[in-house]
Design an enzyme around this catalytic site. Structure first.
Site, PDB file in Angstrom:
ATOM      1  N   TYR A 141       0.812  -1.218   0.000  1.00  0.00           N
ATOM      2  CA  TYR A 141       0.000   0.000   0.000  1.00  0.00           C
ATOM      3  C   TYR A 141       0.847   1.270   0.000  1.00  0.00           C
ATOM      4  O   TYR A 141       0.366   2.335  -0.362  1.00  0.00           O
ATOM      5  CB  TYR A 141      -0.931   0.034   1.223  1.00  0.00           C
ATOM      6  CG  TYR A 141      -2.045  -0.986   1.181  1.00  0.00           C
ATOM      7  CD1 TYR A 141      -2.324  -1.697   0.021  1.00  0.00           C
ATOM      8  CD2 TYR A 141      -2.823  -1.234   2.290  1.00  0.00           C
ATOM      9  CE1 TYR A 141      -3.335  -2.635  -0.020  1.00  0.00           C
ATOM     10  CE2 TYR A 141      -3.847  -2.171   2.262  1.00  0.00           C
ATOM     11  CZ  TYR A 141      -4.099  -2.870   1.098  1.00  0.00           C
ATOM     12  OH  TYR A 141      -5.101  -3.792   1.067  1.00  0.00           O
ATOM     13  N   LYS A 192       2.967 -15.460   2.542  1.00  0.00           N
ATOM     14  CA  LYS A 192       2.883 -16.205   1.276  1.00  0.00           C
ATOM     15  C   LYS A 192       4.331 -16.569   0.924  1.00  0.00           C
ATOM     16  O   LYS A 192       4.843 -16.213  -0.141  1.00  0.00           O
ATOM     17  CB  LYS A 192       2.200 -15.302   0.229  1.00  0.00           C
ATOM     18  CG  LYS A 192       1.799 -15.994  -1.037  1.00  0.00           C
ATOM     19  CD  LYS A 192       0.652 -16.960  -0.877  1.00  0.00           C
ATOM     20  CE  LYS A 192       0.410 -17.690  -2.185  1.00  0.00           C
ATOM     21  NZ  LYS A 192      -0.442 -18.869  -2.062  1.00  0.00           N
ATOM     22  N   ASP A 224      -3.657 -17.964   1.802  1.00  0.00           N
ATOM     23  CA  ASP A 224      -4.830 -18.589   1.175  1.00  0.00           C
ATOM     24  C   ASP A 224      -5.447 -19.631   2.109  1.00  0.00           C
ATOM     25  O   ASP A 224      -6.667 -19.729   2.248  1.00  0.00           O
ATOM     26  CB  ASP A 224      -4.489 -19.187  -0.194  1.00  0.00           C
ATOM     27  CG  ASP A 224      -3.127 -19.839  -0.250  1.00  0.00           C
ATOM     28  OD1 ASP A 224      -2.352 -19.730   0.730  1.00  0.00           O
ATOM     29  OD2 ASP A 224      -2.813 -20.487  -1.261  1.00  0.00           O
ATOM     30  N   ASP A 248      -5.613  -6.689   5.804  1.00  0.00           N
ATOM     31  CA  ASP A 248      -6.789  -5.934   5.369  1.00  0.00           C
ATOM     32  C   ASP A 248      -7.905  -6.914   5.006  1.00  0.00           C
ATOM     33  O   ASP A 248      -9.055  -6.811   5.461  1.00  0.00           O
ATOM     34  CB  ASP A 248      -6.371  -5.089   4.143  1.00  0.00           C
ATOM     35  CG  ASP A 248      -7.433  -4.094   3.727  1.00  0.00           C
ATOM     36  OD1 ASP A 248      -8.495  -4.048   4.378  1.00  0.00           O
ATOM     37  OD2 ASP A 248      -7.208  -3.375   2.745  1.00  0.00           O
ATOM     38  N   ASP A 252     -11.308  -8.253   7.546  1.00  0.00           N
ATOM     39  CA  ASP A 252     -12.695  -8.045   7.113  1.00  0.00           C
ATOM     40  C   ASP A 252     -13.443  -9.373   7.078  1.00  0.00           C
ATOM     41  O   ASP A 252     -14.610  -9.458   7.466  1.00  0.00           O
ATOM     42  CB  ASP A 252     -12.743  -7.402   5.725  1.00  0.00           C
ATOM     43  CG  ASP A 252     -12.880  -5.891   5.817  1.00  0.00           C
ATOM     44  OD1 ASP A 252     -12.525  -5.336   6.879  1.00  0.00           O
ATOM     45  OD2 ASP A 252     -13.334  -5.269   4.841  1.00  0.00           O
TER      46      ASP A 252
END
Ligand code: NAD
Length: 361
Positions: A141, A192, A224, A248, A252
């Site tokens: 980001y 990852k 994942d 992020d 959620d």
């Protein structure tokens, strides 16, 4: 004890309504002898309207002077056409970056009383209590370079850069291990590592820091798989620590386990436990000004502020207990009501919490 200074940013949409109820809670605490004082400031669309910038200098000054910041939410359709740097969300990113709020705490708690509001089976979520710790000021980001360019084939392409430095990983890892020590002493680091160089370094550093905390169990999971496990067996987790973009998305996802985003608080802390506390939901323009918004996430954010920035877990426990009590007594705003249940408004919910809090004093 020195008086703690709180900066209150009501923001946009439902912000003023839900913050009004959080202020009622602060008033009860102050009347009960807590050494706190507060002032109001502007962030997001409201700040743009008044001062032409979503994070104006007046708010920057007040934010730097405060011991903690309470924020409702920012944004709304009125501001959608503004240039990117003047959008309300830039105010949010600006204050996080300015105050170096790198550690984002997002608890995912399933209140027993609301188990029917979750889309998962009751037995999967009953008693759920996860803390997701998301690194907030680094990663893709903020990484440079980013932008658009013409590639070797003459095609326009967009690109971003993912990176984490060793100190950035070390400090969030330490926060995770410290938080786990106050909970069930388990950290799951999500990355990852099978694909990304950034994640390979992330994992190495987390393992090294973990050696300083031999009493905390450390495991690793690919992002994942973590997304799947959160739905399959969420109660296996205690503290999840991860980078900005993975956090992020996962936080959620985890928030939905709890049933409603109107219930969940969050905290973003710097290295000295100064923090900004806010509900995880947005400004809900669709219900703004209608006395419909659930103020509980904002009220629970006040509790987190006492726990993490003021070192007052006892006050936080009282606020949590008052919220549980009103749920047990059957008070419901529209977002958490089941068909047939009586629905009350924002103000009535705030009044119910205040009454419960006074009884618990
Ligand atoms: P949202 O969270 O505002 O709303 C999503 C849905 O949840 C809506 O139906 C809304 O009515 C409902 N909802 C949200 N909070 C609620 C509450 N306390 N009580 C009852 N219902 C509630 O997300 P959105 O609609 O995608 O975004 C609206 C605006 O908020 C946008 O401008 C967005 O950029 C902004 N936003 C801000 C933040 C923040 O300030 N941290 C976070 C997310 C979105």
């Amino acid at each position: 004890m020195t008086t703690k200074k709180i900066l209150i940013l009501t923001g946009d949409g439902i912000g003023p309504e839900i913050m009004g109820e959080a202020v009622k809670v602060l008033e009860v605490l102050k009347a009960g002898g807590e050494a706190i004082e507060w002032r109001f400031g502007l962030l997001g669309g409201a700040a743009y309207d008044a001062e032409g910038h979503p994070y104006p200098p007046s708010t920057q000054k007040a934010a730097r002077e405060a011991d903690a910041i309470l924020l409702a939410a920012v944004g709304g359709p009125k501001y959608d056409e503004l240039p990117r740097e003047l959008r309300p969300e830039r105010g949010l990113l600006g204050i996080r970056k300015d105050l170096n709020l790198f550690a984002n705490f997002r608890p995912a708690l399933a209140f027993e009383e609301l188990a029917d509001a979750s889309s998962l089976k009751k037995e999967v979520i009953a008693g759920l209590d996860i803390l997701i710790l998301r690194e907030l000021t680094g990663d893709i980001y903020f990484g440079q370079p980013r932008g658009r360019r013409t590639n070797a084939d003459g095609q326009l392409e967009g690109y971003d850069t993912m990176h984490y430095s060793v100190p950035e990983i070390e400090r969030i890892a330490r926060v995770a291990f410290e938080a786990a020590r106050k909970r069930h002493k388990r950290v799951c680091s999500v990355d990852k590592e099978n694909v990304l160089e950034t994640s390979r370094l992330w994992r190495e550093v987390v393992i090294r820091i973990g050696q300083e905390y031999p009493d905390v169990e450390l495991t690793h999971m690919y992002v994942d798989n973590a997304a799947m496990q959160l739905l399959k067996r969420p109660k296996q987790f205690d503290v999840i620590v991860t980078g900005n973009i993975f956090g992020d998305i996962l936080s959620d996802e985890a928030s939905m386990l709890a049933g409603s985003i109107g219930m969940l608080p969050s905290a973003s802390l710097d290295a000295n436990n100064k923090g900004m506390y806010e509900p995880i939901h947005g400004s809900a323009p669709d219900i703004a000004g209608q006395n419909k918004a659930n103020p509980l996430a904002t009220i629970l954010s006040v509790g987190m502020m006492f726990r993490y920035s003021f070192g007052r877990g006892d006050v936080a426990d009282r606020i949590d207990a008052a919220v549980k009590q009103v749920l047990r007594d059957g008070y419901r705003t529209g977002d958490i009501a089941q068909p047939g249940e009586k629905v009350i408004g924002t103000r009535e919910m705030g009044d119910a919490v205040v009454a419960a809090l006074k009884r618990l004093a």
